[in-house]
Design a protein around this motif. Structure first.
Motif, short mmCIF file in Angstrom:
data_model
loop_
_atom_site.label_atom_id
_atom_site.label_comp_id
_atom_site.label_asym_id
_atom_site.label_seq_id
_atom_site.Cartn_x
_atom_site.Cartn_y
_atom_site.Cartn_z
N ASP A 46 -0.45 -4.29 9.46
CA ASP A 46 -1.34 -3.44 8.66
C ASP A 46 -0.60 -2.85 7.47
N ALA A 47 0.62 -2.36 7.72
CA ALA A 47 1.41 -1.78 6.63
C ALA A 47 1.70 -2.83 5.57
N HIS A 48 2.07 -4.02 6.00
CA HIS A 48 2.37 -5.08 5.04
C HIS A 48 1.13 -5.44 4.22
N SER A 49 -0.01 -5.55 4.87
CA SER A 49 -1.24 -5.92 4.16
C SER A 49 -1.63 -4.88 3.13
N LYS A 50 -1.54 -3.61 3.52
CA LYS A 50 -1.92 -2.54 2.59
C LYS A 50 -1.04 -2.56 1.34
N LEU A 51 0.24 -2.80 1.50
CA LEU A 51 1.14 -2.79 0.36
C LEU A 51 1.04 -4.07 -0.46
N ALA A 52 0.93 -5.21 0.22
CA ALA A 52 0.83 -6.48 -0.51
C ALA A 52 -0.48 -6.54 -1.30
N ASN A 53 -1.53 -5.93 -0.78
CA ASN A 53 -2.83 -5.99 -1.45
C ASN A 53 -2.83 -5.25 -2.79
N VAL A 54 -1.91 -4.30 -2.98
CA VAL A 54 -1.84 -3.60 -4.27
C VAL A 54 -0.74 -4.18 -5.16
N GLY A 55 -0.09 -5.26 -4.70
CA GLY A 55 0.87 -5.96 -5.53
C GLY A 55 2.33 -5.66 -5.24
N ILE A 56 2.62 -4.91 -4.19
CA ILE A 56 4.01 -4.55 -3.89
C ILE A 56 4.67 -5.69 -3.11
N ASP A 57 5.84 -6.09 -3.56
CA ASP A 57 6.65 -7.10 -2.87
C ASP A 57 7.40 -6.38 -1.76
N VAL A 58 6.99 -6.57 -0.51
CA VAL A 58 7.50 -5.77 0.60
C VAL A 58 7.74 -6.62 1.82
N ASP A 59 8.77 -6.27 2.56
CA ASP A 59 8.99 -6.76 3.92
C ASP A 59 9.00 -5.54 4.83
N VAL A 60 8.29 -5.65 5.94
CA VAL A 60 8.15 -4.52 6.86
C VAL A 60 8.78 -4.89 8.19
N TYR A 61 9.65 -4.01 8.69
CA TYR A 61 10.34 -4.23 9.95
C TYR A 61 10.17 -3.02 10.87
N ARG A 62 10.44 -3.27 12.13
CA ARG A 62 10.46 -2.17 13.11
C ARG A 62 11.89 -1.64 13.20
N SER A 63 12.05 -0.35 13.01
CA SER A 63 13.40 0.22 13.11
C SER A 63 13.76 0.43 14.57
N ASN B 32 0.19 4.99 -3.05
CA ASN B 32 -0.11 5.19 -4.47
C ASN B 32 1.15 5.34 -5.30
N GLU B 33 2.11 6.13 -4.80
CA GLU B 33 3.34 6.35 -5.54
C GLU B 33 4.14 5.06 -5.68
N TRP B 34 4.24 4.29 -4.60
CA TRP B 34 4.98 3.03 -4.67
C TRP B 34 4.28 2.05 -5.61
N THR B 35 2.96 2.08 -5.64
CA THR B 35 2.22 1.20 -6.55
C THR B 35 2.60 1.47 -8.00
N TYR B 36 2.84 2.75 -8.32
CA TYR B 36 3.19 3.10 -9.70
C TYR B 36 4.52 2.49 -10.11
N TRP B 37 5.56 2.64 -9.28
CA TRP B 37 6.88 2.21 -9.75
C TRP B 37 7.35 0.86 -9.19
N LEU B 38 6.49 0.18 -8.40
CA LEU B 38 6.84 -1.15 -7.90
C LEU B 38 5.86 -2.24 -8.33
N THR B 39 4.86 -1.88 -9.17
CA THR B 39 3.94 -2.90 -9.68
C THR B 39 3.72 -2.67 -11.17
N ASP B 40 2.99 -3.60 -11.77
CA ASP B 40 2.65 -3.45 -13.18
C ASP B 40 1.37 -2.65 -13.37
N GLY B 41 0.82 -2.09 -12.29
CA GLY B 41 -0.42 -1.34 -12.37
C GLY B 41 -1.65 -2.21 -12.40
N LYS B 42 -1.46 -3.52 -12.34
CA LYS B 42 -2.58 -4.46 -12.39
C LYS B 42 -2.57 -5.41 -11.21
#
Length: 560
Positions: A240-257, A208-218
């Protein structure tokens, strides 16, 4: 009675009986002048007065004690069981938004259960009209209106009430600040290292927090890039992590540390990971932050960084608020507030990563609390360049314990927030606090509005009432919290200034804190502020509670 609500005079124009009488007198005068001589003026007056009484009845929930509020123990009357009617029409505000002051008992019941309130509690609904003007942001804006337009109402969630007409909204002047949906984060790439367990747990998830400052809210990215590293995550968990973030509009790449690296080195490794990312060529600032770092006003953040020269090596951040931590760990950027590296600076770290993460550097970064990633980053920069930290004190690490209200009620406009997820730190809900910015702009988040009857709205955080008046300096932060682990009495003065004494248990303050906010379909924002009578902070000097009931205040912010 503890904290006594100011009652309105009998002949106040806010008193519905007085309005009815004045209406009747006015009609008598008009009738005497304009009515034809064959009309029964006395009968017309009586009819008008009866209509006024009917309107007056519809404006007050049936059986509602007029003196209900802080102190009296009166119970709702038998007639409260009357089913609500639809006679009262919605009020149209100056902004053409509809104002409705009915009693949605399903919603009140949900709040009562969700927030653990007693079944009979106080409920106040108030509209606020944002008025955007070409003015600077003030820490405190004085309003010439009372917050309480009528006596506080008491509701029983097992009963029904008739609707009421709404009082005129509070008028709140705010700056012409941009809205969150207009933020352009395309100059920034953010790196976060956490675990899948923390990412997926509702108590610690940052979606939710990332959605606020990494998307237009729409549902669309605002141009910011997130690089998320998850420790020991499986392929399915990464997807799963990538899908959850991409579905709310966040431009994200997810890696294993890399699990073979200790935490401090994984933290340092974020710099070369960001620098070597293929999209780095389009970025100016590479940012290392924690999964509980929040940027509440990204337009303000972007404007500030436009003032820096991204083409030269730069290391930008802020200190801990606690001087003990600076003494313990060093003069450096504390990562929870966000560490901002220009691309040339990140290039130096990436080139020197192996030497900067050697066993010797790991030992050197141990300040007695284990190896620290912030220390490793500072040593890597200081040992390999002449660059030193550029302080940006509007970023906040928030290294303190206890009740955070003194900070959030201070009128500050923070560019970052941290440590708000509880545990040993404080609990706050910045994702809810910032929703009001969708109605009135980024600057009005946490801006304070002081009403004529000594309420202070710390917008998005709390509504506080000062029954004995405000005879202290609101520009000084209230010392509701403490540093950790050593409190010398002045630890926080370096960043916050000397704080004024706290008002808890003094009978001089009672507050309702925001627990929920929603952006409505018409663009207005509803905020739910809650106070509990058993809250040990809100007592008189003798220990008696200031309020005899739990309470909810619902504010609805109307955009222009």
């Amino acid at each position: 009675m503890g904290a006594t609500i100011p009652r309105h005079r009998l002949f106040s124009m806010r008193n519905t009986l007085v309005r009815a009488l004045i209406l009747a007198v006015a009609m008598f005068a008009i009738g005497g002048i304009f009515l034809p001589p064959d009309v029964d003026v006395r009968a017309a007056i009586l009819k008008t007065a009866a209509s006024a009484r009917e309107a007056m009845t519809l404006q007050t929930p049936m059986g509602r004690p007029e003196s209900a509020g802080w102190g009296p123990d009166g119970e709702p009357g038998e007639q409260d069981v009357a089913v609500a009617g639809d006679e009262v029409q919605p009020t149209i505000s100056n902004s053409s938004h509809v104002m409705t002051c009915g009693y949605d008992m399903e919603r009140l019941k949900r709040w009562q259960e969700l927030y653990g309130l007693e079944e009979i509690f106080e409920y106040t609904k108030r509209y606020v009209q944002a008025r955007r003007e070409d003015i600077p942001r003030k820490s405190v804006t004085r309003l010439d209106q009372d917050f309480l337009a009528d006596a506080v109402k008491v509701v029983d969630v097992n009963k029904q009430y008739q609707a009421e007409s709404c009082p005129e909204p509070l008028i709140a002047p705010v700056t012409m600040s941009p809205f969150p949906s207009t933020a352009n984060a395309s100059d920034f790439m953010f790196g976060v290292s956490t675990t899948y367990k923390r990412f997926i747990d509702p108590r610690t998830s940052s979606i939710n927090e990332w959605t606020y400052w990494l998307t237009d809210g729409k549902g669309k990215s605002n141009g910011g890039k997130l690089v998320l590293l998850l420790l020991d995550a499986s392929d399915d968990q990464l997807e799963d992590a990538h899908s959850k973030l991409a579905n709310v509009g966040i431009d994200v790449d997810v890696y294993r540390s890399d699990p073979s690296l200790i935490m401090a080195v994984r933290y340092l490794d974020l710099a070369p990971k960001l620098y070597n990312h293929p999209e780095r060529v389009n970025k100016k600032w590479l940012v290392i932050c924690d999964d509980d770092t929040f940027f509440p006003s990204f337009n303000g953040l972007a404007d500030r960084f436009a003032q820096y020269d991204h083409e030269k090596p730069m290391y930008i951040g802020t200190f801990s608020e606690d001087v003990n931590n600076i003494q313990r760990h060093g003069s450096q950027a504390f990562g929870g507030a966000g560490v901002f590296l220009s691309v040339p600076m990140a290039a130096i770290i990436a080139d020197r990563f192996e030497s900067c993460s050697s066993d010797h550097k790991i030992r050197q970064s141990d300040s007695g609390w284990g190896p620290q990633g912030d220390i490793m980053l500072r040593l890597c920069i200081y040992d390999n360049s002449e660059v030193r930290l550029t302080l940006l004190n509007d970023l906040w690490q928030l290294d303190f314990l206890g009740d955070p209200s003194g900070f959030y009620e201070s009128g500050v406009k923070p560019l970052s927030l941290h440590h708000y997820r509880g545990g040993i730190w404080h609990v706050a809900y910045p994702w809810h606090y910032t929703k009001v910015a969708h109605a009135c702009g980024e600057d009005c988040t946490m801006q304070r509005f002081r009403t004529a009857d000594d309420f202070v709205i710390a917008n998005g955080y709390s509504i506080a009432y000062y029954p004995r008046g405000i005879d202290f300096d609101l520009n000084q932060i209230e010392a509701t919290f403490r540093p950790a682990p050593d409190d010398k009495g002045w630890n926080l003065d370096f960043m916050m200034g000397p704080q004024r004494p706290p008002l808890r248990k003094s009978g001089r303050k009672i507050a309702w804190e925001l627990l929920e906010a929603n952006v409505n379909e018409d663009g207005s924002v509803s905020q739910v502020y809650v106070s509990k009578r058993k809250d040990s902070r809100w007592t008189n000097g003798d220990g008696s509670p200031m309020n005899n009931r739990d309470g909810i205040i619902e504010l609805v912010w109307l955009p222009e």
